[in-house]
Design a protein around this motif. Structure first.
Motif, PDB file in Angstrom:
ATOM      1  N   GLY A 106       0.828  -1.204   0.000  1.00 48.60           N
ATOM      2  CA  GLY A 106       0.000   0.000   0.000  1.00 48.60           C
ATOM      3  C   GLY A 106       0.862   1.253   0.000  1.00 48.60           C
ATOM      4  N   ALA A 107       1.901   1.252   0.819  1.00 41.01           N
ATOM      5  CA  ALA A 107       2.804   2.403   0.877  1.00 41.01           C
ATOM      6  C   ALA A 107       3.515   2.605  -0.456  1.00 41.01           C
ATOM      7  CB  ALA A 107       3.826   2.220   2.000  1.00 41.01           C
ATOM      8  N   GLN A 108       3.892   1.510  -1.106  1.00 38.80           N
ATOM      9  CA  GLN A 108       4.536   1.631  -2.412  1.00 38.80           C
ATOM     10  C   GLN A 108       3.577   2.215  -3.444  1.00 38.80           C
ATOM     11  OE1 GLN A 108       6.219  -2.185  -3.491  1.00 38.80           O
ATOM     12  NE2 GLN A 108       7.245  -2.367  -1.512  1.00 38.80           N
ATOM     13  N   LEU A 109       2.320   1.793  -3.406  1.00 37.56           N
ATOM     14  CA  LEU A 109       1.330   2.365  -4.322  1.00 37.56           C
ATOM     15  C   LEU A 109       1.146   3.858  -4.058  1.00 37.56           C
ATOM     16  CD1 LEU A 109      -1.392  -0.417  -4.448  1.00 37.56           C
ATOM     17  CD2 LEU A 109      -0.229   0.582  -6.421  1.00 37.56           C
ATOM     18  N   ILE A 110       1.060   4.224  -2.798  1.00 40.20           N
ATOM     19  CA  ILE A 110       0.892   5.637  -2.452  1.00 40.20           C
ATOM     20  C   ILE A 110       2.108   6.446  -2.901  1.00 40.20           C
ATOM     21  CG2 ILE A 110       0.736   7.249  -0.508  1.00 40.20           C
ATOM     22  CD1 ILE A 110      -1.157   5.116   0.786  1.00 40.20           C
ATOM     23  N   ASP A 111       3.294   5.880  -2.743  1.00 38.62           N
ATOM     24  CA  ASP A 111       4.495   6.558  -3.241  1.00 38.62           C
ATOM     25  C   ASP A 111       4.422   6.759  -4.758  1.00 38.62           C
ATOM     26  OD1 ASP A 111       5.619   6.738  -0.712  1.00 38.62           O
ATOM     27  OD2 ASP A 111       7.000   5.048  -1.007  1.00 38.62           O
ATOM     28  N   ALA A 112       3.959   5.738  -5.476  1.00 38.57           N
ATOM     29  CA  ALA A 112       3.846   5.848  -6.935  1.00 38.57           C
ATOM     30  C   ALA A 112       2.833   6.918  -7.322  1.00 38.57           C
ATOM     31  CB  ALA A 112       3.454   4.493  -7.541  1.00 38.57           C
ATOM     32  N   VAL A 113       1.722   6.962  -6.609  1.00 36.80           N
ATOM     33  CA  VAL A 113       0.704   7.983  -6.884  1.00 36.80           C
ATOM     34  C   VAL A 113       1.257   9.369  -6.574  1.00 36.80           C
ATOM     35  CG1 VAL A 113      -1.515   8.901  -6.087  1.00 36.80           C
ATOM     36  CG2 VAL A 113      -1.280   6.455  -6.616  1.00 36.80           C
ATOM     37  N   THR A 114       1.946   9.501  -5.463  1.00 33.27           N
ATOM     38  CA  THR A 114       2.519  10.794  -5.076  1.00 33.27           C
ATOM     39  C   THR A 114       3.534  11.267  -6.111  1.00 33.27           C
ATOM     40  OG1 THR A 114       2.137  10.290  -2.751  1.00 33.27           O
ATOM     41  CG2 THR A 114       3.745  12.002  -3.225  1.00 33.27           C
ATOM     42  N   GLU A 115       4.353  10.347  -6.599  1.00 33.51           N
ATOM     43  CA  GLU A 115       5.334  10.696  -7.636  1.00 33.51           C
ATOM     44  C   GLU A 115       4.617  11.101  -8.923  1.00 33.51           C
ATOM     45  OE1 GLU A 115       8.584   8.251 -10.208  1.00 33.51           O
ATOM     46  OE2 GLU A 115       8.698   8.013  -8.020  1.00 33.51           O
ATOM     47  N   TRP A 116       3.591  10.333  -9.310  1.00 38.28           N
ATOM     48  CA  TRP A 116       2.815  10.687 -10.498  1.00 38.28           C
ATOM     49  C   TRP A 116       2.194  12.075 -10.334  1.00 38.28           C
ATOM     50  CZ3 TRP A 116      -2.331  11.921 -10.791  1.00 38.28           C
ATOM     51  CH2 TRP A 116      -2.846  12.073 -12.067  1.00 38.28           C
ATOM     52  N   ALA A 117       1.625  12.331  -9.154  1.00 39.56           N
ATOM     53  CA  ALA A 117       0.975  13.620  -8.898  1.00 39.56           C
ATOM     54  C   ALA A 117       1.976  14.764  -9.063  1.00 39.56           C
ATOM     55  CB  ALA A 117       0.359  13.637  -7.503  1.00 39.56           C
ATOM     56  N   ALA A 118       3.159  14.602  -8.497  1.00 42.08           N
ATOM     57  CA  ALA A 118       4.173  15.644  -8.617  1.00 42.08           C
ATOM     58  C   ALA A 118       4.573  15.843 -10.082  1.00 42.08           C
ATOM     59  CB  ALA A 118       5.393  15.295  -7.774  1.00 42.08           C
ATOM     60  N   ASP A 119       4.743  14.751 -10.800  1.00 40.50           N
ATOM     61  CA  ASP A 119       5.120  14.838 -12.214  1.00 40.50           C
ATOM     62  C   ASP A 119       4.045  15.525 -13.059  1.00 40.50           C
ATOM     63  OD1 ASP A 119       7.477  13.511 -11.640  1.00 40.50           O
ATOM     64  OD2 ASP A 119       6.821  11.584 -12.491  1.00 40.50           O
ATOM     65  N   HIS A 120       2.791  15.464 -12.583  1.00 38.43           N
ATOM     66  CA  HIS A 120       1.674  16.060 -13.322  1.00 38.43           C
ATOM     67  C   HIS A 120       1.190  17.365 -12.682  1.00 38.43           C
ATOM     68  CE1 HIS A 120       1.798  12.084 -15.109  1.00 38.43           C
ATOM     69  NE2 HIS A 120       1.165  12.626 -16.135  1.00 38.43           N
ATOM     70  N   HIS A 121       2.045  17.942 -11.846  1.00 41.28           N
ATOM     71  CA  HIS A 121       1.816  19.265 -11.249  1.00 41.28           C
ATOM     72  C   HIS A 121       0.584  19.317 -10.333  1.00 41.28           C
ATOM     73  CE1 HIS A 121       5.006  20.457 -13.913  1.00 41.28           C
ATOM     74  NE2 HIS A 121       4.316  19.967 -14.926  1.00 41.28           N
ATOM     75  N   HIS A 122       0.319  18.212  -9.659  1.00 36.88           N
ATOM     76  CA  HIS A 122      -0.707  18.186  -8.615  1.00 36.88           C
ATOM     77  C   HIS A 122       0.036  18.268  -7.281  1.00 36.88           C
ATOM     78  CE1 HIS A 122      -3.647  17.170 -11.619  1.00 36.88           C
ATOM     79  NE2 HIS A 122      -2.955  16.102 -11.982  1.00 36.88           N
ATOM     80  N   ASP A 123       0.027  19.456  -6.686  1.00 33.99           N
ATOM     81  CA  ASP A 123       0.830  19.690  -5.489  1.00 33.99           C
ATOM     82  C   ASP A 123       0.250  19.064  -4.228  1.00 33.99           C
ATOM     83  OD1 ASP A 123       2.627  21.149  -7.020  1.00 33.99           O
ATOM     84  OD2 ASP A 123       1.587  23.040  -6.644  1.00 33.99           O
ATOM     85  N   LEU A 124      -0.991  18.648  -4.295  1.00 34.07           N
ATOM     86  CA  LEU A 124      -1.660  18.112  -3.115  1.00 34.07           C
ATOM     87  C   LEU A 124      -2.137  16.698  -3.409  1.00 34.07           C
ATOM     88  CD1 LEU A 124      -2.712  18.893  -0.266  1.00 34.07           C
ATOM     89  CD2 LEU A 124      -4.830  19.609  -1.372  1.00 34.07           C
TER      90      LEU A 124
END
Length: 160
Positions: free
Chosen positions: A92-110
């Motif tokens: 679960g933590a790895q998935l959340i890390d992947a989502v967080t990285e994707w979000a940052a790459d797509h300019h979603h700061d939150l």
């Protein structure tokens, strides 16, 4: 391995969701365990938006997944579920890390999510991952909508 979901993964995601709900029976939350998984149509909507990530086993079979929607410009984790046979391995933590990285790459700061306040494997877990509870008066309109929908469905979640 974490990868984007494909259409043939979707029935497995439903099974993961059903299995992941079962531990809620142990704490008297049968209604959560009995809540049906997302429909294939709902999952297809996330798939079309490219907002489903899966964690797979050595045979490329999904054992965990995360769904994300864009809410008021931020990435909102709609669901993250791990099959109980694969729990407590950090998936679960790895998935959340992947989502967080994707979000940052797509300019979603939150990156936001909602979870249960009193379930030991929910709110404290997300807080350990760095999520913080948001005060009611700081919620964006989209998060207020999500919170209202959850409350009207009988879900008493907290914001993180």
């Amino acid at each position: 391995m974490i990868r984007s979901a494909i259409s043939t993964d979707l029935p497995a995601l439903q099974q993961i969701e059903i299995a992941a709900g079962e531990p809620f029976r142990d704490i008297g939350m049968d209604a959560i365990a009995d809540d049906p998984p997302p429909t294939l149509d709902e999952l297809n909507d996330f798939l079309a938006a490219e907002h489903i990530w899966v964690q797979t086993d050595a045979n490329d079979v999904p054992v965990a997944y995360a769904l994300v929607e864009i809410v008021d410009g931020g990435a909102h984790i709609e669901q993250v579920s791990v099959h109980p046979d694969h729990a407590r391995k950090g998936l679960g933590a790895q998935l959340i890390d992947a989502v967080t990285e994707w979000a940052a790459d797509h300019h979603h700061d939150l990156v936001t999510l909602t979870t249960f306040v009193d379930v030991p494997w929910n709110a404290p877990y997300y807080e350990r991952l760095g999520f913080v509870r948001l005060a009611e008066n700081t919620l964006s309109p989209g998060l207020i909508r999500i919170r209202t929908d959850e409350q009207s469905s009988g879900l008493d979640a907290c914001r993180a």
